[in-house]
Design a protein around this motif. Structure first.
Motif, short mmCIF file in Angstrom:
data_model
loop_
_atom_site.label_atom_id
_atom_site.label_comp_id
_atom_site.label_asym_id
_atom_site.label_seq_id
_atom_site.Cartn_x
_atom_site.Cartn_y
_atom_site.Cartn_z
N GLY A 280 -36.58 -23.54 10.53
CA GLY A 280 -35.63 -23.26 11.61
C GLY A 280 -34.49 -24.25 11.75
O GLY A 280 -33.49 -23.94 12.38
N GLU B 173 -41.87 -17.70 12.12
CA GLU B 173 -41.94 -18.07 13.54
C GLU B 173 -43.41 -18.38 13.81
O GLU B 173 -44.24 -17.48 13.82
N SER B 174 -43.72 -19.64 13.99
CA SER B 174 -45.11 -20.09 14.15
C SER B 174 -45.43 -20.38 15.61
O SER B 174 -44.77 -21.21 16.24
N ARG B 175 -46.47 -19.73 16.11
CA ARG B 175 -46.90 -20.00 17.49
C ARG B 175 -47.40 -21.43 17.61
O ARG B 175 -47.17 -22.10 18.62
N LEU C 181 -44.43 -23.73 18.07
CA LEU C 181 -43.84 -23.63 19.40
C LEU C 181 -44.72 -24.25 20.47
O LEU C 181 -44.23 -24.71 21.49
N ILE D 26 -35.28 -19.53 17.57
CA ILE D 26 -35.76 -18.22 17.13
C ILE D 26 -34.60 -17.24 16.95
O ILE D 26 -34.52 -16.52 15.95
N ARG E 21 -33.35 -15.39 13.38
CA ARG E 21 -33.19 -13.94 13.24
C ARG E 21 -31.77 -13.58 12.81
O ARG E 21 -31.56 -12.68 11.99
N GLU F 275 -39.55 -11.98 7.21
CA GLU F 275 -39.67 -12.67 8.50
C GLU F 275 -41.10 -12.50 8.97
O GLU F 275 -41.56 -11.38 9.18
N ARG G 261 -44.18 -13.59 11.75
CA ARG G 261 -44.63 -14.19 13.01
C ARG G 261 -46.12 -14.40 12.85
O ARG G 261 -46.86 -13.43 12.61
#
Length: 175
Positions: A65, A89-91, A94, A108, A112, A127, A129
């Motif tokens: 990112g 996009e990694s939880r 975050l 984020i 995108r 992409e 998640r």
């Protein structure tokens, strides 16, 4: 700009390049001339890839990112015909520290938007998640079987350790 294909009677595809409302019939040997010729060649190369599975030798470039720049690192010399791009996009990332809500949204949303820019250039972008970076990479490898995975050297030691642990080839950062 978009590409359309129509089957011909001999089974081959007639490829048509639409530039605005103008239609240009384009075979690789008869591409439009002028200063935009290289862009059209790249566009057709990427279109050929989208229509069938990648051949052997296609690699993945993993972009974090904070590396959203086409002219840096492993993306600098990448071509749509030989490269797939992975954005995760990694939880876990975050949740790893207290991010300001607007900062998380900025990162984020930027990822995108960068994915959309790469697609416009003809790249295939995966992409993902996922709960963690490792989980996303394992899923990507299982689904696409890339010949190699490259990433630009990240800014954090933790991310660099993750790349080495997962067998990702690290390209020196030129940020």
């Amino acid at each position: 700009m978009c590409i359309d294909s129509v089957p011909r009677s001999d089974g081959a595809l007639k490829r048509t390049l639409m530039v605005g409302s103008e239609c240009v019939i384009a075979d690789p040997a008869r591409l439009v001339c002028g200063r935009r010729r290289r862009e059209h060649e790249l566009l057709f190369a990427s279109w050929e890839v989208r229509g069938r599975p990648y051949a052997a030798g296609v690699h993945t470039v993993w972009v974090f990112g904070d590396q959203l720049n086409r002219r840096l690192g492993a993306l600098r010399h990448a071509t749509p015909a030989s490269t797939r791009v992975l954005l995760v996009e990694s939880r876990a990332k975050l949740c790893s520290k207290s991010w300001h809500e607007q900062r998380a949204h900025l990162v984020i949303a930027s990822m995108r938007r960068f994915a959309a820019e790469l697609r416009a250039e003809g790249f295939v972008v995966d992409e993902r998640r996922a709960a963690s970076f490792s989980e996303a990479l394992r899923a990507h490898r299982a689904e696409h079987s890339p010949s190699s995975v490259l990433a630009m050297e990240p800014a954090s030691w933790d991310a660099l350790a993750l790349l080495r642990r997962e067998g990702v080839e690290v390209v020196a950062s030129d940020q």
